[in-house]
Design a protein around this motif. Sequence first.
Motif, short mmCIF file in Angstrom:
data_model
loop_
_atom_site.label_atom_id
_atom_site.label_comp_id
_atom_site.label_asym_id
_atom_site.label_seq_id
_atom_site.Cartn_x
_atom_site.Cartn_y
_atom_site.Cartn_z
N ARG A 36 0.84 -1.20 0.00
CA ARG A 36 0.00 0.00 0.00
C ARG A 36 0.87 1.25 0.00
N ASP A 37 0.32 2.30 -0.59
CA ASP A 37 1.12 3.51 -0.76
C ASP A 37 1.51 4.16 0.57
N PHE A 38 0.68 3.97 1.61
CA PHE A 38 1.03 4.67 2.85
C PHE A 38 2.28 4.07 3.51
N LEU B 51 4.83 3.04 1.62
CA LEU B 51 5.87 3.72 0.85
C LEU B 51 6.08 5.14 1.37
N ALA B 52 4.98 5.81 1.67
CA ALA B 52 5.08 7.19 2.16
C ALA B 52 5.85 7.25 3.47
N ALA B 53 5.59 6.26 4.34
CA ALA B 53 6.30 6.24 5.62
C ALA B 53 7.78 6.00 5.41
N ARG B 54 8.11 5.11 4.45
CA ARG B 54 9.53 4.88 4.16
C ARG B 54 10.16 6.13 3.59
N LEU B 55 9.39 6.83 2.73
CA LEU B 55 9.89 8.08 2.16
C LEU B 55 10.14 9.13 3.24
N ALA B 56 9.35 9.06 4.31
CA ALA B 56 9.52 10.02 5.39
C ALA B 56 10.82 9.74 6.14
N GLY B 57 11.52 8.69 5.78
CA GLY B 57 12.80 8.39 6.40
C GLY B 57 12.69 7.41 7.54
N LYS B 58 11.52 6.79 7.70
CA LYS B 58 11.38 5.84 8.79
C LYS B 58 12.00 4.52 8.40
N ARG B 59 12.65 3.88 9.37
CA ARG B 59 13.21 2.57 9.10
C ARG B 59 12.13 1.51 9.22
N ARG C 168 10.23 0.52 12.45
CA ARG C 168 9.31 1.56 12.90
C ARG C 168 8.07 1.63 12.01
N GLU D 1 4.38 1.14 13.45
CA GLU D 1 3.40 2.24 13.40
C GLU D 1 2.25 1.97 12.43
N HIS D 2 2.57 1.33 11.31
CA HIS D 2 1.56 1.26 10.27
C HIS D 2 1.03 -0.15 10.01
#
Lengths: 272, 536
Positions: A162-164, A166-174, A177, A181-182
Amino acid sequence: MRRRRVRPPLLIGAAIAGIVVVAALVSLAFDPYEVTRPVIVDRFLRPSLAHPLGTDHNGRDVFLMTLLGARSALYVALVSVLVGAAVGVPAGLFAAARGGVPGEAAMRAGDILFAFPALVTAAMIAAVFGPSATGAALAIGVFNVPVFARLARAGGLALMGRDFILAARLAGKRMPRVVAEHVLPNVAGVLVVEGATLTGFGILAEAGLSFVGLGTQSPMPSWGRMLYETQTMIPLAPHLVLPGVVVIVAVIGFNMLGDGINDALDPRLGPA
Amino acid sequence: MPLLAVERLAVAIGGTPVLEDVSLALEPGRVLGLVGESGSGKSMTALAVMGLLPPGAVATGSIRLAGRELVGLPERAWTGVRGGAVGLVFQEPMTALNPLMTISAQVAEAVVRHTRHPRRTALLDARALLARVGLPEADVPASRYPHQLSGGQRQRVVIAMAIAARPRLLIADEPTSALDVLVQAEILDLLGTIVREDGTAMILVSHDLGVVAGLADAIAVMERGRIVETGPAPQILTSTAYPHTRRLIAAARLPAEPKIAPVKQGVPLVEARDLVRAYPLRRAGLLAPRRSLRAVDGVSFDVRPGESVGLVGASGSGKSTLARLVLGLDRPDAGTVRVAGLDPAAPHRRARAGRLVQAVFQDPASSFDPRHRVGRIVAEPLHTLNEVGPAERRDRAAAALARVGLGPEALDRYPHEFSGGQRQRIAIARAIIVEPKLVVADEPVSALDVSLRGQILDLLADLGARLGIAYLFISHDLAVVRSVTTRVMVMQAGRVVESGSTGRVLAAPEHPYTRLLVARAPDIDAVLARRRAAAP
């Protein structure tokens, strides 16, 4: 917005599970007869005000024994579920997030565990460490590990694309985490459902193991051992069948609770 | 007598009217385009004609199919109508097909259920039907399963099932919305051929007038559960006076002039050199050589700061894989990509890269964690800035939302409470909150109604100009790219086959593939020109 109607299975299941939990709690505080001590003169008493469900072949109060049995059953069932979830959920989420060879390896290891029936595992643990309630709980817990791992992996895999995420990874989260979180909160629902159902299974397994002497040890009462000890005396004192009935009701109750939570969480089913 | 006559149809769900006073008439062999925005009632009208209204819906009025009244028909009687006299084509072919049955078996089942043909010959009928919809046995063996087909091929199977019983009426609800431009044109051609050859009547439901324009004889425009305008297609398309229809036409006709000034100077922000990303394919047999699909095959390009570059190609051409490489969500097998000199996929650089590169994804429904509130979603990219406290996060999230035209009250709501267009605004707010240098927009408007596309594209162009954001703008639709990019690259099978200034590529495409993309884009003006040329 229509209000969601609470379905009967959820209510009944929650009520039964609640009664089992309350019984176990009551047994901690309420023990007027020192129930585990035999009083042979009082044996096979029919239900009366002093002994609402009568006494067994050692003169022990069946009602209080059953309350104590709830404690044994819940202890083994909950420990087994916690062991299963504590190992299985991280393993499954790791397999989902990591994929590839390490993920496959984690899942195949689970399959190998799955190949050993809980009763055989318990017999092995008992043979090595001596029979005990904790041993039974661990044996059943080992059996629960792959169940949780598969569920967590399936739920995790469905979310990973799911895109969210990818978005979390883009935010720099490892990745750990991102999963915490997701992914975990979004698969928690099915895991809770499975936990409730497996608690029911754990109660049944505890009764079975105690029946053959591999579970809860004397003098702590257990529904399974109460049945074992009195099985030949049931024609003499029919009230001694109570622990068996309690096991059946408790297992059905936790299953209904699991199904009820599942239905309540699944928006597709909706109010009928 | 018309084949289909809908008179004063009204539908209410739980007492709330969703359709009011809908009247339509359709002759055999004619195509009615039913257009409107999401929620205008066009799909509900189609569902009513198919007897597939949601539970609790109450229909009044009259729907007569070849003289037979359908309103109030018991469910048992409907089964003979659906798939029999009325064939259905849905938007998402994957969900319309049984994943466990071969395509020929599914088509054969439709034949057996709705005709008196015996099962033995039904398979032959199924083969003939599949060949007719452009899936001849030689190209696509009938023993394939749905997941082995492309989206366009699956939609062809659905069409084969829909026409299995030789229906007198076809209902196609957004039949091409899930498909890219080239496949869309092919499917529309196929539907047109069926209507012409069989004399079938068709209701074509779409939010996109450009899709309807090429096929429809008549057009009915819906708004808020009512038909607000109806008439012959050329008249509606060229000389309507009704403001809502004009808006829909304007939306389908994207602005030709780029709103972004070209950028010439500057060190490249993105440098991609000879990128290759291959996925291993399943071995054909135990000893067969392992083969791989080169999704991206030797692609090099630059994006300068503040520049907006389009990346166009059909589904499967490798554009999304390329986007993932630039975003650092995937690693190339060969070649390098640098964003401001950094490798976006290097783990210890992710934190910094995250402030440089952000993304807006295609599907507003899957872009957000359904359990998080909008405030938390929008602030997520701030995660790497440890010095930003909770209060400041909230302020910055509110500021980002304000930039995309949403008020601070959105912070405490959940994403599912917003419409598709609003959700895409939230996704944009999340992307710009760290004021990145580059935003990769992967099909940011293809899940939206045409009427919303223009707004979102304008917003992106405006933010790009004000914040100095460079865009890598991915789309299967050249027309979408036209208004927001100055340079465009066309991808086919993992390679860039043509690149150049957007205006030049669109006006004078050199590569045959680009020429095809330009020619098949659903463009109202082009369609009208073609219709005029074809008219006697």
